[in-house]
Scaffold this active site. Structure first.
Site, PDB file in Angstrom:
ATOM      1  N   GLY A   1      72.319  55.620  39.012  1.00  0.00           N
ATOM      2  CA  GLY A   1      73.703  55.247  38.717  1.00  0.00           C
ATOM      3  C   GLY A   1      73.830  54.422  37.442  1.00  0.00           C
ATOM      4  N   ALA A   2      72.855  53.544  37.196  1.00  0.00           N
ATOM      5  CA  ALA A   2      72.934  52.675  36.021  1.00  0.00           C
ATOM      6  C   ALA A   2      72.872  53.505  34.739  1.00  0.00           C
ATOM      7  CB  ALA A   2      71.796  51.650  36.056  1.00  0.00           C
TER       8      ALA A   2
ATOM      9  N   ASP B   1      80.771  49.565  32.602  1.00  0.00           N
ATOM     10  CA  ASP B   1      79.370  49.272  32.249  1.00  0.00           C
ATOM     11  C   ASP B   1      78.996  49.842  30.878  1.00  0.00           C
ATOM     12  OD1 ASP B   1      78.672  47.842  34.527  1.00  0.00           O
ATOM     13  OD2 ASP B   1      78.136  49.648  35.648  1.00  0.00           O
TER      14      ASP B   1
ATOM     15  N   SER C   1      78.751  36.895  38.103  1.00  0.00           N
ATOM     16  CA  SER C   1      80.151  37.268  37.853  1.00  0.00           C
ATOM     17  C   SER C   1      81.145  36.148  38.169  1.00  0.00           C
ATOM     18  CB  SER C   1      80.506  38.543  38.610  1.00  0.00           C
ATOM     19  OG  SER C   1      79.760  39.606  38.093  1.00  0.00           O
TER      20      SER C   1
ATOM     21  N   ALA D   1      67.526  57.742  35.583  1.00  0.00           N
ATOM     22  CA  ALA D   1      68.561  58.750  35.837  1.00  0.00           C
ATOM     23  C   ALA D   1      69.333  58.421  37.111  1.00  0.00           C
ATOM     24  CB  ALA D   1      67.923  60.142  35.920  1.00  0.00           C
TER      25      ALA D   1
ATOM     26  N   SER E   1      74.853  36.480  41.988  1.00  0.00           N
ATOM     27  CA  SER E   1      75.646  37.148  40.949  1.00  0.00           C
ATOM     28  C   SER E   1      76.195  36.125  39.948  1.00  0.00           C
ATOM     29  CB  SER E   1      76.814  37.894  41.591  1.00  0.00           C
ATOM     30  OG  SER E   1      77.726  38.289  40.598  1.00  0.00           O
TER      31      SER E   1
ATOM     32  N   LYS F   1      78.380  51.225  44.139  1.00  0.00           N
ATOM     33  CA  LYS F   1      79.150  51.826  43.039  1.00  0.00           C
ATOM     34  C   LYS F   1      79.541  53.278  43.304  1.00  0.00           C
ATOM     35  CE  LYS F   1      77.509  48.811  39.377  1.00  0.00           C
ATOM     36  NZ  LYS F   1      76.967  48.707  38.028  1.00  0.00           N
TER      37      LYS F   1
ATOM     38  N   GLY G   1      69.881  42.514  29.133  1.00  0.00           N
ATOM     39  CA  GLY G   1      71.210  43.018  29.471  1.00  0.00           C
ATOM     40  C   GLY G   1      72.257  41.945  29.689  1.00  0.00           C
TER      41      GLY G   1
HETATM   42  P1  ATR Z   1      70.597  52.484  39.998  1.00  0.00           P
HETATM   43  O1  ATR Z   1      71.887  52.915  40.616  1.00  0.00           O
HETATM   44  O2  ATR Z   1      70.445  50.994  39.824  1.00  0.00           O
HETATM   45  O3  ATR Z   1      70.314  53.229  38.736  1.00  0.00           O
HETATM   46  P2  ATR Z   1      68.919  54.220  41.560  1.00  0.00           P
HETATM   47  O4  ATR Z   1      69.976  55.245  41.645  1.00  0.00           O
HETATM   48  O5  ATR Z   1      68.084  53.908  42.779  1.00  0.00           O
HETATM   49  O6  ATR Z   1      69.478  52.815  41.084  1.00  0.00           O
HETATM   50  O7  ATR Z   1      67.955  54.649  40.365  1.00  0.00           O
HETATM   51  C1  ATR Z   1      66.841  53.907  40.043  1.00  0.00           C
HETATM   52  C2  ATR Z   1      66.218  54.486  38.773  1.00  0.00           C
HETATM   53  O8  ATR Z   1      65.084  53.705  38.432  1.00  0.00           O
HETATM   54  C3  ATR Z   1      65.731  55.914  38.929  1.00  0.00           C
HETATM   55  O9  ATR Z   1      65.847  56.562  37.678  1.00  0.00           O
HETATM   56  C4  ATR Z   1      64.257  55.703  39.322  1.00  0.00           C
HETATM   57  O10 ATR Z   1      63.433  56.808  39.062  1.00  0.00           O
HETATM   58  P3  ATR Z   1      63.361  58.035  40.139  1.00  0.00           P
HETATM   59  O11 ATR Z   1      64.627  58.813  39.972  1.00  0.00           O
HETATM   60  O12 ATR Z   1      62.149  58.797  39.784  1.00  0.00           O
HETATM   61  O13 ATR Z   1      63.275  57.361  41.495  1.00  0.00           O
HETATM   62  C5  ATR Z   1      63.925  54.562  38.404  1.00  0.00           C
HETATM   63  N1  ATR Z   1      62.771  53.743  38.807  1.00  0.00           N
HETATM   64  C6  ATR Z   1      62.696  52.825  39.800  1.00  0.00           C
HETATM   65  N2  ATR Z   1      61.491  52.238  39.825  1.00  0.00           N
HETATM   66  C7  ATR Z   1      60.758  52.791  38.808  1.00  0.00           C
HETATM   67  C8  ATR Z   1      59.453  52.607  38.304  1.00  0.00           C
HETATM   68  N3  ATR Z   1      58.617  51.727  38.858  1.00  0.00           N
HETATM   69  N4  ATR Z   1      59.056  53.354  37.254  1.00  0.00           N
HETATM   70  C9  ATR Z   1      59.900  54.252  36.695  1.00  0.00           C
HETATM   71  N5  ATR Z   1      61.160  54.482  37.120  1.00  0.00           N
HETATM   72  C10 ATR Z   1      61.584  53.756  38.161  1.00  0.00           C
END
Ligand code: ATR
Length: 279
Positions: A137-138, A109, A23, A135, A21, A72, A246
């Protein structure tokens, strides 16, 4: 001889993994710049163990925490009081601890992303067409601040379309929002495309149609690495006007947290320069 100086206030980031990290470095640079006496460390905490870890940290005099992946949402559930933006984001990245055990939770964030885009990069979002990819948490944490800038449209596109549709529904009161699958944006183009997926972690790029990027599009990856991310390479190959990572968001969200804890706003520019040029 005993040290008569007051004990330093303690802060930390909790998550897993946290060893790499940035941070602790960012907050110690902020502290030095603003002459605040504080100590900031990284503490590895696995899912399900956050409540106990916060209690331990509080007993040891802890004053505030950053929370990162994968905690989170767990931090959100544990918090006794939350800011409006954290409430709607369903995730928190900052806790202000008081010794009576009342933890105030916030999510900085989205404010960090908005400030990086608007203030550091001079981007305007008003009446622009925005595409937010992901879609999880980020993504959820940045929707409200983006919509507050009054874009003409925010499309949330996700590999699993239903999650994007649900998020768009949740935030529709804040502005024109649509949710869909990645393929569904074929034929559309956007002024700003933000990658909020976890794909870059695995060196992958979300399978977006080529039409979304034009030579006027700005592309922003919420991830940050020492070299351009796979999404930034993808955007550059398609001739995007700007390909941003980012790092600015990371420093700006940290500055927001620092302000919540210390009531002092650090200057982020020298800290960003120090992170870009570690030597
Ligand atoms: P975070 O909290 O970091 O956002 P998360 O809740 O696991 O982590 O969400 C990961 C996001 O990345 C989701 O939108 C996921 O898509 P799905 O909802 O279909 O799983 C997306 N994601 C991860 N790997 C991906 C990939 N190779 N191509 C497209 N979307 C991806």
């Amino acid at each position: 001889m005993t040290d008569s100086r007051p004990v330093m206030d303690r802060y930390a980031v909790m998550g897993n993994p946290v060893a790499h990290s940035k941070s602790p470095r960012i907050h110690s640079l902020f502290a030095r710049q603003t002459a605040q006496r504080l100590q900031y460390e990284a503490i590895r905490v696995g899912s399900g163990n956050l409540a106990a870890a916060i209690d331990d940290f509080l007993s040891a005099g802890g004053k505030g925490l950053n929370i990162t992946v994968p905690l989170k949402e767990e931090a959100w559930a544990l918090a006794q009081s939350r800011s409006g933006r954290a409430e709607r984001a369903g995730a928190v990245n900052t806790l202000v601890l008081d010794q009576s055990g009342n933890h105030f939770a916030d999510n900085t964030d989205g404010a960090g992303l908005a400030r990086d885009l608007l203030h550091n990069h001079g981007c305007t979002l008003q009446q622009k067409r925005l595409l937010l990819v992901g879609a999880g948490g980020a993504a959820r944490g940045v929707i409200e601040p983006l919509l507050l800038e009054q874009p003409s449209l925010l499309v949330i596109a996700n590999r699993t379309a239903e999650k994007a549709v649900e998020l768009a529904r949740l935030f529709c009161d804040f502005g024109h929002t649509e949710g869909c699958g990645l393929d569904d944006v074929a034929g559309q183009s956007f002024d700003l495309i933000i990658n909020a997926t976890a794909a870059s972690l695995a060196g992958q790029v979300p399978a977006l149609p080529n039409s979304v990027v034009t030579t006027d599009s700005w592309c922003y990856d919420m991830m940050y690495a020492d070299k351009p991310t796979a999404f930034m390479d993808w955007a550059r190959q398609r001739g995007a006007a700007a390909c941003l990572d980012g790092m600015g968001m990371l420093v700006e969200q940290a500055a927001e947290s620092f302000y919540l804890w210390r009531n002092v706003r650090p200057d982020t520019r020298p800290v960003m320069q120090a992170l870009r040029n570690p030597g």
